[in-house]
Enzyme design. Structure first.
Site, short mmCIF file in Angstrom:
data_model
loop_
_atom_site.label_atom_id
_atom_site.label_comp_id
_atom_site.label_asym_id
_atom_site.label_seq_id
_atom_site.Cartn_x
_atom_site.Cartn_y
_atom_site.Cartn_z
N PRO A 114 0.78 -1.24 0.00
CA PRO A 114 0.00 0.00 0.00
C PRO A 114 0.81 1.29 0.00
CG PRO A 114 0.05 -0.94 2.19
CD PRO A 114 0.74 -1.93 1.29
N CYS A 115 1.41 1.62 -1.13
CA CYS A 115 2.15 2.87 -1.25
C CYS A 115 1.22 4.08 -1.11
CB CYS A 115 2.92 2.93 -2.57
SG CYS A 115 1.96 2.54 -4.03
#
Length: 150
Positions: A114-115
């Site tokens: 989850p950037c």
């Protein structure tokens, strides 16, 4: 390599498998290989976008530099609905925040790693996925972190 495209509210995401792991998630169409791993990953991604799943447990293989792998590990540890900053990851790794930002932008497995949960010190920061910052905002709101944004 087998690939499978999943339609999502933020656009099509194509998952790529090599061996026993996912190696890429790209914001594009172009895959229709229903391997057991790709099917499981597609089901999990669909459940995430439906709001009934908060994490993924499919095997991932980040094929990148050691530094990029370290940044991806830091991002993967950010819980659903929470955020951190490029600076916090930089401090944890003893690296410049700009290098962390570049590594986040090179994440080969967005959403699964989850950037979008990594923000700049003064706001959203960037997002290299399809739709740019608008997609980042959508994902953060989807996770209930949208109160940060308005």
């Amino acid at each position: 390599m087998p690939r499978l495209t999943v339609d999502t509210p933020t656009g099509p995401i194509t998952l790529t498998q090599d061996g026993d792991a996912l190696v890429a998630a790209d914001w594009e169409s172009g895959g229709s290989d229903w391997t057991p791993l790709l099917t499981r990953a597609a089901d999990q991604l669909t459940a995430y976008f439906a709001g009934v799943r908060q994490s993924f447990d499919v095997p991932l293989d980040v094929r990148a530099s050691d530094f990029q792998q370290q940044v991806c590990a830091q991002m993967a540890a950010i819980p659903f609905g929470e955020t951190t900053t490029y600076g916090a990851i930089a401090k944890a790794l003893g690296a410049p925040a700009q290098a962390v930002g570049q590594a986040c932008g090179g994440n080969p497995l967005p959403v699964l790693i989850p950037c979008h949960r990594v923000l700049g010190a003064g706001g959203l920061g960037g997002y290299s996925g399809r739709g740019g910052v608008e997609t980042k905002v959508w994902l953060l709101r989807h996770e209930g972190a949208g109160g940060l944004l308005i």
